[in-house]
Design a protein around this motif. Sequence first.
Motif, PDB file in Angstrom:
ATOM      1  N   LEU A 202      61.725 -48.935  41.575  1.00 36.27           N
ATOM      2  CA  LEU A 202      60.675 -49.336  42.512  1.00 36.27           C
ATOM      3  C   LEU A 202      59.298 -49.293  41.847  1.00 36.27           C
ATOM      4  O   LEU A 202      58.453 -50.164  42.097  1.00 36.27           O
ATOM      5  CB  LEU A 202      60.693 -48.423  43.740  1.00 36.27           C
ATOM      6  N   LEU A 203      59.068 -48.303  41.007  1.00 36.49           N
ATOM      7  CA  LEU A 203      57.799 -48.219  40.277  1.00 36.49           C
ATOM      8  C   LEU A 203      57.630 -49.418  39.345  1.00 36.49           C
ATOM      9  O   LEU A 203      56.521 -49.965  39.209  1.00 36.49           O
ATOM     10  CB  LEU A 203      57.723 -46.913  39.485  1.00 36.49           C
ATOM     11  N   MET A 204      58.723 -49.840  38.708  1.00 39.39           N
ATOM     12  CA  MET A 204      58.643 -51.009  37.830  1.00 39.39           C
ATOM     13  C   MET A 204      58.295 -52.257  38.636  1.00 39.39           C
ATOM     14  O   MET A 204      57.529 -53.109  38.173  1.00 39.39           O
ATOM     15  CB  MET A 204      59.970 -51.203  37.082  1.00 39.39           C
ATOM     16  N   TYR A 205      58.845 -52.361  39.837  1.00 36.98           N
ATOM     17  CA  TYR A 205      58.517 -53.504  40.692  1.00 36.98           C
ATOM     18  C   TYR A 205      57.037 -53.494  41.048  1.00 36.98           C
ATOM     19  O   TYR A 205      56.377 -54.543  41.041  1.00 36.98           O
ATOM     20  CB  TYR A 205      59.370 -53.483  41.968  1.00 36.98           C
ATOM     21  N   LEU A 206      56.507 -52.317  41.361  1.00 41.95           N
ATOM     22  CA  LEU A 206      55.086 -52.221  41.710  1.00 41.95           C
ATOM     23  C   LEU A 206      54.203 -52.604  40.532  1.00 41.95           C
ATOM     24  O   LEU A 206      53.224 -53.353  40.688  1.00 41.95           O
ATOM     25  CB  LEU A 206      54.762 -50.802  42.179  1.00 41.95           C
ATOM     26  N   VAL A 207      54.536 -52.108  39.351  1.00 42.80           N
ATOM     27  CA  VAL A 207      53.726 -52.378  38.165  1.00 42.80           C
ATOM     28  C   VAL A 207      53.764 -53.857  37.799  1.00 42.80           C
ATOM     29  O   VAL A 207      52.724 -54.494  37.574  1.00 42.80           O
ATOM     30  CB  VAL A 207      54.209 -51.523  36.969  1.00 42.80           C
ATOM     31  N   VAL A 208      54.961 -54.429  37.739  1.00 47.38           N
ATOM     32  CA  VAL A 208      55.091 -55.841  37.358  1.00 47.38           C
ATOM     33  C   VAL A 208      54.507 -56.744  38.442  1.00 47.38           C
ATOM     34  O   VAL A 208      53.853 -57.755  38.146  1.00 47.38           O
ATOM     35  CB  VAL A 208      56.563 -56.199  37.080  1.00 47.38           C
ATOM     36  N   GLY A 209      54.731 -56.378  39.708  1.00 44.18           N
ATOM     37  CA  GLY A 209      54.159 -57.163  40.801  1.00 44.18           C
ATOM     38  C   GLY A 209      52.644 -57.189  40.733  1.00 44.18           C
ATOM     39  O   GLY A 209      52.010 -58.237  40.933  1.00 44.18           O
ATOM     40  N   PHE A 210      52.039 -56.036  40.439  1.00 40.43           N
ATOM     41  CA  PHE A 210      50.584 -55.959  40.292  1.00 40.43           C
ATOM     42  C   PHE A 210      50.127 -56.806  39.106  1.00 40.43           C
ATOM     43  O   PHE A 210      49.136 -57.554  39.196  1.00 40.43           O
ATOM     44  CB  PHE A 210      50.152 -54.508  40.089  1.00 40.43           C
ATOM     45  N   ALA A 211      50.849 -56.711  37.987  1.00 42.73           N
ATOM     46  CA  ALA A 211      50.462 -57.456  36.789  1.00 42.73           C
ATOM     47  C   ALA A 211      50.515 -58.962  37.027  1.00 42.73           C
ATOM     48  O   ALA A 211      49.642 -59.711  36.562  1.00 42.73           O
ATOM     49  CB  ALA A 211      51.372 -57.078  35.620  1.00 42.73           C
ATOM     50  N   LEU A 212      51.515 -59.413  37.768  1.00 37.86           N
ATOM     51  CA  LEU A 212      51.650 -60.848  38.015  1.00 37.86           C
ATOM     52  C   LEU A 212      50.594 -61.377  38.980  1.00 37.86           C
ATOM     53  O   LEU A 212      50.123 -62.504  38.836  1.00 37.86           O
ATOM     54  CB  LEU A 212      53.051 -61.153  38.577  1.00 37.86           C
ATOM     55  N   SER A 213      50.235 -60.556  39.955  1.00 41.12           N
ATOM     56  CA  SER A 213      49.331 -61.042  41.002  1.00 41.12           C
ATOM     57  C   SER A 213      47.855 -60.718  40.775  1.00 41.12           C
ATOM     58  O   SER A 213      46.982 -61.394  41.318  1.00 41.12           O
ATOM     59  CB  SER A 213      49.759 -60.477  42.367  1.00 41.12           C
ATOM     60  N   GLY A 218      49.192 -62.259  34.296  1.00 43.29           N
ATOM     61  CA  GLY A 218      50.055 -62.803  35.332  1.00 43.29           C
ATOM     62  C   GLY A 218      49.734 -64.254  35.641  1.00 43.29           C
ATOM     63  O   GLY A 218      50.633 -65.092  35.778  1.00 43.29           O
ATOM     64  N   ARG A 219      48.448 -64.567  35.744  1.00 42.67           N
ATOM     65  CA  ARG A 219      48.050 -65.958  36.012  1.00 42.67           C
ATOM     66  C   ARG A 219      48.478 -66.874  34.869  1.00 42.67           C
ATOM     67  O   ARG A 219      48.876 -68.026  35.095  1.00 42.67           O
ATOM     68  CB  ARG A 219      46.538 -66.041  36.229  1.00 42.67           C
ATOM     69  N   HIS A 220      48.416 -66.354  33.652  1.00 43.85           N
ATOM     70  CA  HIS A 220      48.839 -67.148  32.495  1.00 43.85           C
ATOM     71  C   HIS A 220      50.345 -67.381  32.508  1.00 43.85           C
ATOM     72  O   HIS A 220      50.808 -68.460  32.116  1.00 43.85           O
ATOM     73  CB  HIS A 220      48.418 -66.443  31.200  1.00 43.85           C
TER      74      HIS A 220
END
Length: 347
Positions: A202-213, A218-220
């Motif tokens: 779940l922590l990995m989802y939060l970190v990657v989700g934040f990085a993408l958004s 993430g925009r790149h």
Amino acid sequence: MTSSATKGGARESAAQAELSRRAQSPAQRLQHVLHSNPAISPAIILVLTVVVFSLLNSRFASANSLSLLVQQTAIVAALAIGQTLVILTAGIDLSVGAIAILSMMVMATVAAKNGVPGPVALLIGVALGTLAGALNGFLVTRLNLPPFIVTLGSLSIFTALALLYSNGQSIGADQMPDLLNWTGNSFSIAGFVVTNGVVIVLLMYLVVGFALSQTAWGRHVYAVGDDAESARLSGIASKRVLLSVYTVAGLIFGIAAWCQIGRASVASPNGIVDANLNSITAVVIGGTSLFGGRGGVLGTLIGALIVQAFATGLSLAGVDQNYRLLAVGILVIAAVAVDQWIRKVKS
């Protein structure tokens, strides 16, 4: 004069946009909503799945069953994070399970048979996963090889290396240091049993989700997936972004390997052998487009839960295993069909 003209033009544009919106059919409006929010459709499917299977068998909604469902979903969900990143760039990674198995067998073997301390063994395993992902990225970006071919080849290479290094032998939890088994430790929250591995995922989802958004990286990633050539012309280092995506994916697969050890209480070269297809299934059902540029990890998490919910629900309903596979296959085809429809949205 200029200010008045500007305001008038703005009002006219707003009016035209409103007229355009009203002229759309309900299906077109739905198409726009799903295009902007890819996680909506899998979320609806997950809710309906839970409701239907709860009505068919009350045990499905019990705290024990839901806890087990989440634990069983964790590893595929973890691997699907990396798969999501790759698919967002219009690629695909067939080696996700092989990288995780290689990382798992190396960290377990160096700890159990070579006496390497747990923290060092863990770092070696995760670093190896990162290096394997970077190798895939290097072949894709520097040699301009198709991701499908690269990862199909590395699937065999990493699988063979894992088997050769471990001699095809499994390593039990009692042979490994406590740190490698730590992800299997659990605690209870309001009747739900949660493992440390689930928390890490779940922590990995939060970190990657934040990085993408929320980050330029993430925009790149989205820009490269949408149109790599246009992204390059706009000043984005497309190849560098792609290399970083595969490298980060490899890091995630290495961490997933640690979670798998705790989940199974054993490091086995025959574990998660079907993770490649399962991770792709979770990503596709979760609304991420196979053509890149649209989707996200929230949908992927929901997609992974849907697949496991179907497996658990049909099992509790006494449905034959073959029909469970049939149900998942239908879900995948339906998800791709919906994605194709959504991609035709007109601005």
